[in-house]
Design an enzyme around this catalytic site. Structure first.
Site, PDB file in Angstrom:
ATOM      1  N   ARG A  91       0.833  -1.208   0.000  1.00  0.00           N
ATOM      2  CA  ARG A  91       0.000   0.000   0.000  1.00  0.00           C
ATOM      3  C   ARG A  91       0.867   1.257   0.000  1.00  0.00           C
ATOM      4  NH1 ARG A  91      -2.792  -3.242   3.789  1.00  0.00           N
ATOM      5  NH2 ARG A  91      -2.352  -1.883   5.552  1.00  0.00           N
ATOM      6  N   TYR A  95       0.359   4.749  -2.061  1.00  0.00           N
ATOM      7  CA  TYR A  95       0.299   6.074  -1.437  1.00  0.00           C
ATOM      8  C   TYR A  95       1.290   7.021  -2.113  1.00  0.00           C
ATOM      9  CZ  TYR A  95      -2.169   3.482   2.201  1.00  0.00           C
ATOM     10  OH  TYR A  95      -3.055   2.681   2.861  1.00  0.00           O
ATOM     11  N   TYR A 117     -11.642  10.043   2.527  1.00  0.00           N
ATOM     12  CA  TYR A 117     -12.811   9.845   3.391  1.00  0.00           C
ATOM     13  C   TYR A 117     -12.403  10.048   4.856  1.00  0.00           C
ATOM     14  CZ  TYR A 117     -11.520   5.145   5.052  1.00  0.00           C
ATOM     15  OH  TYR A 117     -10.894   4.095   5.667  1.00  0.00           O
ATOM     16  N   THR A 259     -13.051  -1.122  13.590  1.00  0.00           N
ATOM     17  CA  THR A 259     -12.203  -0.509  14.625  1.00  0.00           C
ATOM     18  C   THR A 259     -12.579  -1.170  15.948  1.00  0.00           C
ATOM     19  OG1 THR A 259     -12.060   1.594  13.456  1.00  0.00           O
ATOM     20  CG2 THR A 259     -11.648   1.681  15.805  1.00  0.00           C
TER      21      THR A 259
HETATM   22  C1  LIG Z   1      -6.616   4.204   6.633  1.00  0.00           C
HETATM   23  S1  LIG Z   1      -7.629   4.437   8.053  1.00  0.00           S
HETATM   24  C2  LIG Z   1      -8.543   5.835   7.520  1.00  0.00           C
HETATM   25  C3  LIG Z   1      -9.258   6.547   8.643  1.00  0.00           C
HETATM   26  C4  LIG Z   1     -10.006   7.782   8.172  1.00  0.00           C
HETATM   27  N1  LIG Z   1      -9.096   8.763   7.639  1.00  0.00           N
HETATM   28  C5  LIG Z   1     -10.815   8.435   9.302  1.00  0.00           C
HETATM   29  O1  LIG Z   1     -10.683   9.636   9.488  1.00  0.00           O
HETATM   30  O2  LIG Z   1     -11.598   7.753   9.954  1.00  0.00           O
HETATM   31  C6  LIG Z   1      -8.721   3.070   7.908  1.00  0.00           C
HETATM   32  C7  LIG Z   1      -9.206   2.610   9.253  1.00  0.00           C
HETATM   33  O3  LIG Z   1     -10.132   3.553   9.755  1.00  0.00           O
HETATM   34  C8  LIG Z   1     -11.134   2.889  10.503  1.00  0.00           C
HETATM   35  N2  LIG Z   1     -12.407   3.076   9.809  1.00  0.00           N
HETATM   36  C9  LIG Z   1     -12.606   3.406   8.533  1.00  0.00           C
HETATM   37  N3  LIG Z   1     -13.925   3.448   8.271  1.00  0.00           N
HETATM   38  C10 LIG Z   1     -14.563   3.118   9.394  1.00  0.00           C
HETATM   39  C11 LIG Z   1     -15.918   2.971   9.771  1.00  0.00           C
HETATM   40  N4  LIG Z   1     -16.891   3.159   8.892  1.00  0.00           N
HETATM   41  N5  LIG Z   1     -16.204   2.622  11.036  1.00  0.00           N
HETATM   42  C12 LIG Z   1     -15.213   2.407  11.937  1.00  0.00           C
HETATM   43  N6  LIG Z   1     -13.928   2.526  11.657  1.00  0.00           N
HETATM   44  C13 LIG Z   1     -13.601   2.877  10.403  1.00  0.00           C
HETATM   45  C14 LIG Z   1     -10.780   1.403  10.513  1.00  0.00           C
HETATM   46  O4  LIG Z   1      -9.997   1.139  11.666  1.00  0.00           O
HETATM   47  C15 LIG Z   1      -9.973   1.303   9.228  1.00  0.00           C
HETATM   48  O5  LIG Z   1      -9.132   0.176   9.235  1.00  0.00           O
END
Ligand SMILES: C[S@@+](CC[C@H](N)C(=O)[O-])C[C@H]1O[C@@H](n2cnc3c(N)ncnc32)[C@H](O)[C@@H]1O
Length: 266
Positions: A91, A95, A117, A259
């Site tokens: 990844r 990036y 997002y 999460t």
């Molecule tokens: C690369 S990070 C991106 C986080 C994103 N930038 C944010 O502000 O939430 C990806 C991680 O964010 C968390 N995540 C993303 N979408 C989620 C959701 N809908 N509900 C809970 N956790 C989420 C998970 O832990 C996932 O593995």
């Protein structure tokens, strides 16, 4: 009325609101990094919409069809960067490709906006790195905040990070073994991709997850209750909230959006 028509109407209303506020467009060339929130459309901030609407190049990493439609309604030039992901590829290479695409738009002299997002600065490498690199190359660059998965979690699970909150990316938590404060909340991100450096559209090898569970069971206790959480990406959806003893976690269904919240032991 079709959902996409509703989105276009919503975008038009937001446009009218923005006309009333009259935000100053970013200079050209410049880079603005924005977050689009988790719940599609409804968690966009007005300043993010204004930045995206005035972009000459809008590149995004969203992956949620409704949100992508909304971005197209806000700016017909919106273009995804998710096609840079490739199965089996680290990844970190993807990036780097995103940062290079953004820099190329700046070199062309464009008012460039990158949309990620959630909050663009939360567990998102290319957003921070593109701001750093743009500034180093002499371009104005800024990041606007967005609503992250953690913000949704605080609201849906009714926890206050002010009571104490530690947050780690799951793989790095396993590798670094940081000291854990058992009187504070523990948030573990990316448990659904733990131990994987590559992108895998067909699903991740989660054989490291039980190792993490053993570590947590030793720090807390096997019967300490933890919560698996997934905020809904859909504006009309419900969050997935599953509370279970740490010892039961290995049989839980994980996705890349999962999460884990481990509440205080005392
Ligand atoms: C690369 S990070 C991106 C986080 C994103 N930038 C944010 O502000 O939430 C990806 C991680 O964010 C968390 N995540 C993303 N979408 C989620 C959701 N809908 N509900 C809970 N956790 C989420 C998970 O832990 C996932 O593995």
């Amino acid at each position: 009325m079709k959902y996409t028509d509703e989105l276009r109407n919503a975008a038009a209303s937001i446009g009218r609101l923005m006309d009333a506020v009259q935000p100053v467009p970013a200079p050209r060339p410049s880079l603005t990094v924005v977050g689009t929130g988790i719940r599609a459309v409804t968690q966009l901030t007005l300043e993010a919409v204004a930045a995206m609407a005035s972009a000459e190049s809008l590149l995004h990493v969203i992956g949620e069809p409704i949100q992508e439609d909304a971005l197209l309604a806000i700016n017909p030039n919106a273009k995804t960067m998710t096609d840079l992901y490739a199965d089996g590829m680290e990844r970190s290479f993807t990036y780097e490709g995103m940062v290079l695409e953004l820099m190329a738009e700046l070199e062309k002299g464009k008012r460039t906006v990158a949309a990620f997002y959630g909050h663009p600065g939360v567990f998102t490498y290319p957003s921070h790195e593109s701001v750093r690199r743009a500034r180093a190359a002499g371009f104005p660059a800024r990041m606007l905040p967005g609503i992250s998965a953690a913000d949704c979690l605080y609201a849906d699970l009714g926890i206050d990070p002010g009571d104490g909150c530690q947050a780690y990316e799951a793989t790095s938590f396993l590798m670094r073994s940081p000291p854990v404060d058992r009187t504070a909340h523990l948030l573990l991100w990316q448990i659904g991709t733990i131990g994987n450096w590559t992108y895998e559209s067909g699903g991740y090898d989660l054989s490291s997850f039980p190792v993490l569970v053993d570590v947590l069971a030793r720090i807390y206790s096997p019967m300490h209750l933890a919560t698996l959480y997934e905020a809904s990406f859909h504006p009309r959806g419900k969050a997935r909230v599953e509370r279970m003893p740490i010892a039961h976690l290995p049989s839980a269904y994980l996705t890349p959006a999962s999460t884990l919240l481990v509440p205080p032991a005392a």
